[in-house]
Design an enzyme around this catalytic site. Structure first.
Site, PDB file in Angstrom:
ATOM      1  N   LEU A  88       0.889  -1.100   0.048  1.00  0.00           N
ATOM      2  CA  LEU A  88      -0.133   0.005  -0.080  1.00  0.00           C
ATOM      3  C   LEU A  88       1.044   1.089   0.079  1.00  0.00           C
ATOM      4  O   LEU A  88       1.842   1.397   0.706  1.00  0.00           O
ATOM      5  CB  LEU A  88      -0.830   0.111   1.187  1.00  0.00           C
ATOM      6  CG  LEU A  88      -2.050  -0.751   1.090  1.00  0.00           C
ATOM      7  CD1 LEU A  88      -2.976  -0.734   2.667  1.00  0.00           C
ATOM      8  CD2 LEU A  88      -3.129   0.003  -0.076  1.00  0.00           C
ATOM      9  N   ASP A  89       0.489   2.188  -0.943  1.00  0.00           N
ATOM     10  CA  ASP A  89       1.303   3.489  -0.714  1.00  0.00           C
ATOM     11  C   ASP A  89       1.446   4.180   0.963  1.00  0.00           C
ATOM     12  O   ASP A  89       0.527   3.962   1.528  1.00  0.00           O
ATOM     13  CB  ASP A  89       0.868   4.400  -1.810  1.00  0.00           C
ATOM     14  CG  ASP A  89       0.755   4.112  -3.252  1.00  0.00           C
ATOM     15  OD1 ASP A  89       1.861   3.312  -3.638  1.00  0.00           O
ATOM     16  OD2 ASP A  89      -0.130   4.319  -4.074  1.00  0.00           O
ATOM     17  N   PRO A  90       2.562   4.777   0.919  1.00  0.00           N
ATOM     18  CA  PRO A  90       2.326   5.504   2.303  1.00  0.00           C
ATOM     19  C   PRO A  90       1.225   6.412   2.554  1.00  0.00           C
ATOM     20  O   PRO A  90       0.752   6.207   3.776  1.00  0.00           O
ATOM     21  CB  PRO A  90       3.771   6.318   2.096  1.00  0.00           C
ATOM     22  CG  PRO A  90       4.648   5.725   1.040  1.00  0.00           C
ATOM     23  CD  PRO A  90       3.721   5.177   0.154  1.00  0.00           C
TER      24      PRO A  90
END
Length: 408
Positions: A88-90
């Site tokens: 998951l992206d930050p």
């Protein structure tokens, strides 16, 4: 010692000897990477009573290895083995699949399953990362972007389509991850090819007019060199017909790039974005960067201009202050989608901006479901970890036991 006390003691001893491992899901908070989630979990798991039997079994297994095997082991630190089943992206939150011990062997299955997301897309600009954490590459007009134009454009993003991954991704090109090229400011040695993905569901959840939301484009502009690379790699050297770039660079006129698609399975799909109907540029309804154009006055009916006198020297400042800004900022849209493996929501955001004659980037993302794990049903809340092992250990053991009962 009473019999019930003896039974409870034996039950606790038995549970402490059980090697707990498997798969569970956690609700990832914003602003940390998926890799950091793993490190944080290990900080809680390594000294815990729940995973002490697993560590003891792993220690015994390592001691039984031959000397050459022990020397070849990359990670000689003894800690709970954890992996995740899909980054998951930050900035993103939501379902992050975690594998513990032997559970890491099943993580590949989750990379290939369908996922559901809720994403907020902000119009008016493109960034190097395709989200609002990056640097602005270009800005574009957005006043013409409405719920209706977005709804119309979404039709070309449903079903089996071709999608180009963002350069800030973990895909490898010639042995090097794409984000490494981007961070070094180097052009990717070969073109990033489009890949087949499938969008099973895609709908608008909420339309957010300019000024009605908290999302903003980044303030930091990308360097000139980065913009030049973007023109080649991120295909920002063109815009759709009728769109106008307002970042101070030379406007690029012409038709939209056409995408020639290969077959997807037994069918051939088309991802050509339908060109939006262009309004007459002379129309008073035409918007410029979110603000209305001021209709020109008929000079034949206008009175002769007069210079202000000393008596009315404050008229101009008062007039300027009394006129509110017509530009409330760019609009945004919240989408809900169910997609297959390999789909990038950031790429959808970028491509949607192009499809409506503007630019766009992702400003928020929540993964609501992955496989059988769904928020609010069988996903561990992240903040539980800070409440101590007495709180999180029973919940994790329950989730791992549920997995063990259904494990393939």
């Amino acid at each position: 010692m009473r019999l019930p006390t003896i039974c409870n003691t034996l039950r606790m001893a038995k549970s402490q000897l059980k090697v707990v491992e498997g798969v569970f899901a956690i609700n990832k908070p914003p602003d940390i990477s998926s890799a950091q989630v793993i490190r944080n979990l290990q900080q809680h798991f390594n000294p815990s009573t729940l995973f002490a039997p697993w560590l003891a079994a792993e220690r015994a297994s390592r001691n039984a290895e031959s000397r050459p095997q022990q020397r070849r082991r990359r990670d000689k630190r003894l800690q709970v083995k954890i992996g995740h089943g899909g980054t998951l992206d930050p900035m993103a939150t939501g379902v992050l699949i975690m594998g513990v011990g032997k559970g890491t062997k099943y993580l590949q299955n989750f990379l290939e399953c369908t996922k559901s997301y809720e994403a907020t897309i902000l119009f008016g600009g493109a960034t190097d990362t395709y989200d609002t954490l990056g640097k602005v590459l270009r800005r574009a007009e957005y006043g013409h972007v409405t719920r209706e134009t977005v709804k119309k454009a979404l039709g070309s993003f449903t079903g089996k389509i071709m999608q180009r991954p963002p350069i800030y991704s973990a895909l490898r090109v010639q042995g090097k991850r794409l984000y490494e090229y981007a961070r070094e400011g180097k052009e990717v040695p070969t073109e990033i090819m489009e890949r087949p993905v499938e969008v099973k569901k895609l709908q608008i959840v909420e339309w957010l007019d300019g000024g009605s939301h908290q999302y903003n484009l980044p303030e930091e502009e990308a360097e000139v060199e980065a913009k030049e690379v973007a023109n080649k790699v991120l295909h920002l050297d063109y815009v759709v017909a009728g769109a106008s770039i307002i970042d101070g660079t030379e406007d690029v006129n012409g038709t939209k790039r056409k995408r020639e698609l290969a077959g997807f399975g037994d069918s051939v799909v088309s991802n050509k974005r339908p060109a939006l109907e262009q309004e007459d540029a002379s129309s008073p309804q035409m918007l410029m960067s979110g603000g209305l154009q001021i209709p020109e006055l008929d000079s034949s009916k206008s009175p002769e201009p007069t210079l202000p006198t000393s008596a009315d020297h404050d008229c101009r400042p008062l007039l300027q202050e009394s006129l509110p800004s017509l530009d409330k900022g760019p609009p945004a849209v919240k989408l809900r989608m169910t997609v297959t493996s390999g789909f990038y929501v950031r790429s959808l955001s970028h491509d949607l901006g192009e499809a409506v004659g503007s630019l766009a980037c992702m400003s928020a993302l929540v993964r609501t479901r992955q496989g059988d794990f769904e928020l609010g049903k069988n996903v561990l809340e992240y903040e539980v970890l800070e409440r101590g092992e007495d709180v999180w250990a029973p919940q994790i053991q329950k989730l791992l036991d549920q997995w063990d009962q259904k494990a393939p």
